[in-house]
Scaffold this motif. Sequence first.
Motif, PDB file in Angstrom:
ATOM      1  N   ILE A 189     -64.300 -45.220 -11.060  1.00 14.62           N
ATOM      2  CA  ILE A 189     -65.253 -46.035 -11.806  1.00 14.62           C
ATOM      3  C   ILE A 189     -64.540 -47.076 -12.554  1.00 14.62           C
ATOM      4  O   ILE A 189     -65.206 -47.888 -13.330  1.00 14.62           O
ATOM      5  N   GLY A 190     -63.615 -47.463 -12.045  1.00  7.10           N
ATOM      6  CA  GLY A 190     -62.736 -48.818 -12.353  1.00  7.10           C
ATOM      7  C   GLY A 190     -61.614 -48.557 -13.572  1.00  7.10           C
ATOM      8  O   GLY A 190     -61.362 -49.678 -14.151  1.00  7.10           O
ATOM      9  N   MET A 191     -61.666 -47.448 -14.035  1.00  8.23           N
ATOM     10  CA  MET A 191     -60.703 -47.169 -15.293  1.00  8.23           C
ATOM     11  C   MET A 191     -59.317 -46.847 -14.673  1.00  8.23           C
ATOM     12  O   MET A 191     -59.031 -45.687 -14.406  1.00  8.23           O
ATOM     13  N   THR A 192     -58.660 -47.642 -14.797  1.00  8.46           N
ATOM     14  CA  THR A 192     -57.062 -47.661 -14.149  1.00  8.46           C
ATOM     15  C   THR A 192     -56.281 -47.794 -15.355  1.00  8.46           C
ATOM     16  O   THR A 192     -56.584 -48.370 -16.304  1.00  8.46           O
ATOM     17  N   ASP A 193     -54.994 -47.603 -14.998  1.00  6.31           N
ATOM     18  CA  ASP A 193     -53.916 -47.758 -16.009  1.00  6.31           C
ATOM     19  C   ASP A 193     -54.256 -47.133 -17.373  1.00  6.31           C
ATOM     20  O   ASP A 193     -53.960 -47.893 -18.325  1.00  6.31           O
ATOM     21  N   ILE A 194     -54.722 -45.914 -17.261  1.00  3.78           N
ATOM     22  CA  ILE A 194     -55.136 -45.319 -18.761  1.00  3.78           C
ATOM     23  C   ILE A 194     -53.916 -44.128 -19.014  1.00  3.78           C
ATOM     24  O   ILE A 194     -53.097 -43.777 -18.338  1.00  3.78           O
ATOM     25  N   ASP A 195     -54.015 -44.153 -20.216  1.00  8.83           N
ATOM     26  CA  ASP A 195     -52.792 -43.150 -20.754  1.00  8.83           C
ATOM     27  C   ASP A 195     -53.731 -41.764 -21.151  1.00  8.83           C
ATOM     28  O   ASP A 195     -54.553 -41.570 -21.914  1.00  8.83           O
ATOM     29  N   PRO A 196     -53.294 -40.825 -20.435  1.00 10.34           N
ATOM     30  CA  PRO A 196     -53.944 -39.575 -20.669  1.00 10.34           C
ATOM     31  C   PRO A 196     -54.060 -38.766 -21.782  1.00 10.34           C
ATOM     32  O   PRO A 196     -54.754 -38.158 -22.272  1.00 10.34           O
ATOM     33  N   LEU A 197     -52.978 -39.373 -22.663  1.00 11.07           N
ATOM     34  CA  LEU A 197     -52.665 -38.864 -23.974  1.00 11.07           C
ATOM     35  C   LEU A 197     -53.601 -39.648 -25.245  1.00 11.07           C
ATOM     36  O   LEU A 197     -53.748 -38.997 -26.177  1.00 11.07           O
ATOM     37  N   ARG A 198     -54.025 -40.798 -24.580  1.00  9.14           N
ATOM     38  CA  ARG A 198     -54.544 -41.626 -25.653  1.00  9.14           C
ATOM     39  C   ARG A 198     -55.976 -41.759 -25.456  1.00  9.14           C
ATOM     40  O   ARG A 198     -57.028 -42.405 -26.044  1.00  9.14           O
ATOM     41  N   SER A 199     -56.177 -41.918 -24.149  1.00  8.88           N
ATOM     42  CA  SER A 199     -57.797 -42.291 -23.402  1.00  8.88           C
ATOM     43  C   SER A 199     -58.750 -40.975 -23.860  1.00  8.88           C
ATOM     44  O   SER A 199     -58.525 -40.005 -23.379  1.00  8.88           O
ATOM     45  N   ARG A 200     -59.814 -41.461 -24.636  1.00  7.86           N
ATOM     46  CA  ARG A 200     -60.646 -40.443 -25.107  1.00  7.86           C
ATOM     47  C   ARG A 200     -61.654 -40.118 -24.011  1.00  7.86           C
ATOM     48  O   ARG A 200     -62.134 -38.878 -23.793  1.00  7.86           O
ATOM     49  N   GLU A 201     -61.751 -40.993 -22.851  1.00 10.58           N
ATOM     50  CA  GLU A 201     -62.379 -40.449 -21.728  1.00 10.58           C
ATOM     51  C   GLU A 201     -61.652 -39.482 -20.742  1.00 10.58           C
ATOM     52  O   GLU A 201     -62.447 -38.432 -20.470  1.00 10.58           O
ATOM     53  N   HIS A 202     -60.355 -39.622 -20.872  1.00 15.20           N
ATOM     54  CA  HIS A 202     -59.525 -38.614 -20.072  1.00 15.20           C
ATOM     55  C   HIS A 202     -59.389 -37.380 -20.989  1.00 15.20           C
ATOM     56  O   HIS A 202     -59.507 -36.386 -20.186  1.00 15.20           O
ATOM     57  N   ILE A 203     -59.311 -37.462 -22.191  1.00 19.99           N
ATOM     58  CA  ILE A 203     -59.388 -36.312 -23.003  1.00 19.99           C
ATOM     59  C   ILE A 203     -60.449 -35.398 -23.104  1.00 19.99           C
ATOM     60  O   ILE A 203     -60.566 -34.372 -22.734  1.00 19.99           O
ATOM     61  N   LEU A 204     -61.631 -36.064 -22.931  1.00 15.23           N
ATOM     62  CA  LEU A 204     -62.917 -35.420 -22.904  1.00 15.23           C
ATOM     63  C   LEU A 204     -63.248 -34.800 -21.564  1.00 15.23           C
ATOM     64  O   LEU A 204     -63.559 -33.598 -21.612  1.00 15.23           O
ATOM     65  N   LEU A 205     -62.759 -35.622 -20.385  1.00 18.05           N
ATOM     66  CA  LEU A 205     -63.311 -34.948 -19.337  1.00 18.05           C
ATOM     67  C   LEU A 205     -62.433 -33.743 -19.276  1.00 18.05           C
ATOM     68  O   LEU A 205     -62.518 -32.632 -18.368  1.00 18.05           O
ATOM     69  N   SER A 206     -60.785 -34.012 -19.323  1.00 15.87           N
ATOM     70  CA  SER A 206     -60.089 -32.850 -19.052  1.00 15.87           C
ATOM     71  C   SER A 206     -60.224 -31.505 -19.823  1.00 15.87           C
ATOM     72  O   SER A 206     -60.126 -30.571 -19.379  1.00 15.87           O
ATOM     73  N   ASN A 207     -60.894 -31.836 -21.009  1.00 18.68           N
ATOM     74  CA  ASN A 207     -61.277 -30.483 -21.828  1.00 18.68           C
ATOM     75  C   ASN A 207     -62.467 -29.857 -21.349  1.00 18.68           C
ATOM     76  O   ASN A 207     -62.500 -28.426 -21.265  1.00 18.68           O
ATOM     77  N   LEU A 208     -63.447 -30.741 -20.833  1.00 20.44           N
ATOM     78  CA  LEU A 208     -64.459 -30.076 -20.272  1.00 20.44           C
ATOM     79  C   LEU A 208     -64.240 -29.249 -18.912  1.00 20.44           C
ATOM     80  O   LEU A 208     -64.606 -28.261 -18.806  1.00 20.44           O
ATOM     81  N   ILE A 209     -63.222 -29.591 -18.287  1.00 22.82           N
ATOM     82  CA  ILE A 209     -62.904 -28.880 -17.070  1.00 22.82           C
ATOM     83  C   ILE A 209     -62.090 -27.903 -17.397  1.00 22.82           C
ATOM     84  O   ILE A 209     -62.412 -26.434 -16.755  1.00 22.82           O
ATOM     85  N   GLU A 210     -61.145 -27.930 -18.294  1.00 16.71           N
ATOM     86  CA  GLU A 210     -60.283 -26.792 -18.698  1.00 16.71           C
ATOM     87  C   GLU A 210     -61.145 -25.776 -19.310  1.00 16.71           C
ATOM     88  O   GLU A 210     -60.803 -24.552 -19.019  1.00 16.71           O
ATOM     89  N   THR A 211     -62.236 -26.037 -20.185  1.00 12.68           N
ATOM     90  CA  THR A 211     -62.949 -25.162 -20.766  1.00 12.68           C
ATOM     91  C   THR A 211     -63.713 -24.241 -19.635  1.00 12.68           C
ATOM     92  O   THR A 211     -63.900 -22.977 -19.717  1.00 12.68           O
ATOM     93  N   ALA A 212     -64.292 -24.894 -18.761  1.00 10.17           N
ATOM     94  CA  ALA A 212     -64.897 -24.451 -17.551  1.00 10.17           C
ATOM     95  C   ALA A 212     -64.104 -23.222 -16.968  1.00 10.17           C
ATOM     96  O   ALA A 212     -64.314 -22.108 -16.552  1.00 10.17           O
ATOM     97  N   TRP A 213     -62.794 -23.743 -16.473  1.00  8.68           N
ATOM     98  CA  TRP A 213     -62.007 -23.095 -15.774  1.00  8.68           C
ATOM     99  C   TRP A 213     -61.352 -21.902 -16.348  1.00  8.68           C
ATOM    100  O   TRP A 213     -61.221 -20.881 -15.851  1.00  8.68           O
ATOM    101  N   ILE A 214     -61.019 -21.919 -17.693  1.00 12.60           N
ATOM    102  CA  ILE A 214     -60.587 -20.806 -18.315  1.00 12.60           C
ATOM    103  C   ILE A 214     -61.512 -19.601 -18.484  1.00 12.60           C
ATOM    104  O   ILE A 214     -61.518 -18.567 -18.512  1.00 12.60           O
TER     105      ILE A 214
END
Length: 255
Positions: A189-214
Amino acid sequence: MKMTLQNSNYFLGRIFDPKADALSNDPLLLDPSNLTTHAVVTGMTGSGKTGLCIGMLEEAALHGTPAIIIDPKGDLTNLLLHFPSLLPSDFEPWIDPELARQQGESVPQLAQETADKWRKGLADWGMGPEQIQLLADSAEFQIYTPGSTAGTPVNIVSSFAAPELPWEENSEVLRERINSTVTALLGLIGMTDIDPLRSREHILLSNLIETAWIKGQSLSLTDLILQVQNPPMPNLGAFPMDSFYPEKDRFSLAL
């Protein structure tokens, strides 16, 4: 069962003798241990850059060395065309009818000429059907075609499926997988060069997937979009969800 060559060096051809203006009988060999970092092949148009790379890739396959080939032009898919019998009927489905017409020949005639050309060319280098069969048997070849069904389609949605690995024993590996999946998704979706530790988009999506996988739950893309708008957790770390990522902004991300 994969068959591979015992000689550890890659055969790239024979050495050219400039004094005799002819090829010598001395082989040009490459020690694959030299291929440990980056390399670039340069040369004028038609000088043989692609041919050299194809030769190296075929040698890699013969020696059991895997390769990932990114080919935007589509030139290297011919690596999968292995015809040990070198029959005209093997070549005929791949003959361009327009090319045959331009040369004043039928498709079967051009297929015969192509088979003869391949047979002679291989024989000139001391190779025959046995070497072609060995190459075909040395590796599993697969073409992936993002955005197309011409080969094996690449579908990022499958990356949201819950893994079979237990979370507790494999959390570090699975978090790395989530990280790369989310990075790829945001890149689409055009979001490149992002910091996974600071990007709120990355943090949110990662937590959503992790919560489901757990919980052992898989997500579809629709599920993920809906959860972006209505996350199943009230907080992200110490922050309330709406403080960390307001609902209006989450809706924009979902769109």
